[in-house]
Design a protein around this motif. Structure first.
Motif, PDB file in Angstrom:
ATOM      1  N   PHE A   1       0.835  -1.284  -0.011  1.00 39.75           N
ATOM      2  CA  PHE A   1       0.100  -0.061  -0.022  1.00 39.75           C
ATOM      3  C   PHE A   1       0.908   1.142  -0.036  1.00 39.75           C
ATOM      4  N   ASN A   2       1.872   1.187   0.811  1.00 40.84           N
ATOM      5  CA  ASN A   2       2.948   2.322   1.042  1.00 40.84           C
ATOM      6  C   ASN A   2       3.506   2.574  -0.497  1.00 40.84           C
ATOM      7  N   LYS A   3       3.895   1.498  -1.248  1.00 41.77           N
ATOM      8  CA  LYS A   3       4.384   1.890  -2.576  1.00 41.77           C
ATOM      9  C   LYS A   3       3.704   2.512  -3.298  1.00 41.77           C
ATOM     10  N   ILE A   4       2.271   1.978  -3.532  1.00 41.84           N
ATOM     11  CA  ILE A   4       1.133   2.614  -4.341  1.00 41.84           C
ATOM     12  C   ILE A   4       1.139   4.349  -3.766  1.00 41.84           C
ATOM     13  N   LEU A   5       1.120   4.417  -2.627  1.00 42.88           N
ATOM     14  CA  LEU A   5       0.969   5.806  -2.083  1.00 42.88           C
ATOM     15  C   LEU A   5       1.928   6.601  -2.340  1.00 42.88           C
ATOM     16  N   SER A   6       3.206   6.267  -2.285  1.00 41.17           N
ATOM     17  CA  SER A   6       4.381   7.044  -2.699  1.00 41.17           C
ATOM     18  C   SER A   6       4.603   7.351  -4.113  1.00 41.17           C
ATOM     19  N   THR A   7       4.006   6.606  -5.018  1.00 45.47           N
ATOM     20  CA  THR A   7       3.941   6.757  -6.302  1.00 45.47           C
ATOM     21  C   THR A   7       2.803   7.636  -6.876  1.00 45.47           C
TER      22      THR A   7
END
Length: 431
Positions: free
Chosen positions: A213-219
């Motif tokens: 989820f954080n990977k998606i959030l940071s992108t």
């Protein structure tokens, strides 16, 4: 199994083992999926979700063809056309040579998957586990969507399993435990696959659900209440505190992708599932403007009534096979759309699906992004909306008919009803 000669084991999954085999009568290569669960009568087999989905989705060149099924000592065997290579294997080969797949080839692959998804979604199913390993490519370049074991009906009632999709392709609504996710999860997964083909690596490669989820959030950047109200509710429900990120410029992340490719990609990986482009809308996106010159001709050719039979040995007494009812169908060509009335036994299903389309997949706004490659952010491509569009207070039947027109594409196969397609050429290529 006397009819088939087993050649080698091609895969081992949670629910079944896939065997490469040869049909001893026709000498065609087939892929036989042997289910691990035991079945004691044929009625149990035909009621399986995967079998029902495959039977209903038989008539599309971009969905794997179920040729036959039979019971062998309480083991259910599904016999599929054989296709040898997956999209994953294709791009790994390119990566090992220090290359990436050319954009025109990516264009053909993604178009064909969207084509199959459009047909699937319009006929009442969504896949739920799209990933490069579940997309096969024949020797002549035809893509086959496989493994419908996780498919669900669009009109089925939640809650659904939140762990169903492979993590790297899992939509944010699944990661946030939304119970009533639907067909837009396939679009998000396809967006991840499209980016992966350009990058030669997964776009979001988390080692846990939270990291994913954080990977998606940071992108994509942190979403707001106005951007995705349901997402904010889910985050609050889970007791999470969102880190604040600005969205990354996709042209910097994927510099080898064209402006049109990036524009389409932004529509596929939106936070809010209701704002993602649909599979049918994808087919008319400018990214695919020259698709007729790139994709295999077979996916555009006229659909002809097939003489093949889908065999169910225990359903009849003498030739122990079951043949789907063949119906005459309208022909269609490139850039020609012929509206056809649904078969009587499918009418209720199609009405339910159209109800879903009018409520779940809301039409996109009428303005189109005109950003250049240097300034492209998370703008959107918007298919043109007819000027004579009627108001929303239409009668239900009129509204459904209008919605059909608004969502139609010159390459949309969804107007074709259940029939057996012309026998596809033997590609000699793995289910």
């Amino acid at each position: 199994m006397k009819k088939f000669r087993e050649l080698k084991k091609n895969g081992d999954g949670t629910f079944g083992v896939v065997i490469k085999a040869e049909d001893m009568q026709s000498h065609d290569l087939v892929a036989i999926k042997k289910m691990k669960q035991k079945y004691h009568n044929f009625e149990e087999c035909t009621n399986l979700r995967e079998v029902k989905a495959l039977m209903k989705l038989q008539n599309h060149p971009n969905i794997v063809k179920l040729k036959e099924l039979f019971l062998d000592n309480d083991t259910l065997c599904l016999v599929f056309e054989f296709v040898d290579k997956s999209i994953y294997q294709m791009y790994i080969q390119q990566k090992e040579m220090g290359k990436t797949i050319p954009e025109d080839q990516i264009k053909s692959l993604i178009y064909q998957v969207a084509n199959g998804l459009s047909y699937m979604h319009k006929h009442g199913y969504f896949h739920r586990d799209l990933k490069p390993e579940n997309l096969l490519v024949s020797n002549n370049g035809v893509v086959k969507v496989i493994d419908l074991g996780c498919a669900r009906e669009i009109r089925s009632r939640p809650p659904y399993t939140d762990y169903i999709a492979t993590r790297w392709y899992r939509a944010p609504e699944i990661l946030l435990k939304q119970a009533n996710y639907n067909s837009p999860v396939d679009i998000f997964a396809l967006g991840c696959i499209m980016a992966e083909l350009f990058l030669n690596r997964p776009l979001f490669q988390g080692n846990s659900e939270l990291e994913q989820f954080n990977k998606i959030l940071s992108t994509l950047g942190t979403f707001t209440q106005s951007e995705w109200p349901e997402g904010c509710r889910l985050v609050s429900q889970m007791g999470l505190a969102l880190a604040q990120f600005q969205p990354l410029q996709l042209q910097q992340l994927i510099p080898n992708a064209s402006t049109e490719a990036l524009n389409l990609l932004t529509q596929m990986i939106r936070w809010d599932p209701n704002k993602r482009i649909t599979a049918t809308q994808m087919l008319t996106h400018p990214f695919f403007y020259n698709i007729e010159k790139i994709a295999p001709p077979i996916i555009f050719e006229e659909q002809v009534k097939s003489k093949d039979e889908l065999k169910f040995p225990e359903m009849e007494k003498k030739p122990k096979s079951y043949s789907q009812k063949e119906e005459p169908q309208n022909q269609f060509k490139q850039k020609q759309f012929v509206q056809q009335q649904p078969m009587e036994d499918d009418s209720n299903d199609l009405d339910d699906i159209l109800d879903f389309i009018t409520t779940e997949n809301k039409p996109l706004p009428s303005k189109q992004s005109t950003q250049s490659s240097k300034s492209l952010e998370y703008g959107e491509y918007v298919p043109s909306i007819p000027q004579n569009r009627q108001p929303r207070n239409l009668q239900s039947s009129q509204l459904q008919e209008q919605q059909k027109k608004d969502n139609s594409s010159i390459y949309d196969f969804s107007h074709l009803q259940s029939f057996k397609p012309a026998k596809m050429p033997n590609t000699n290529s793995k289910y």
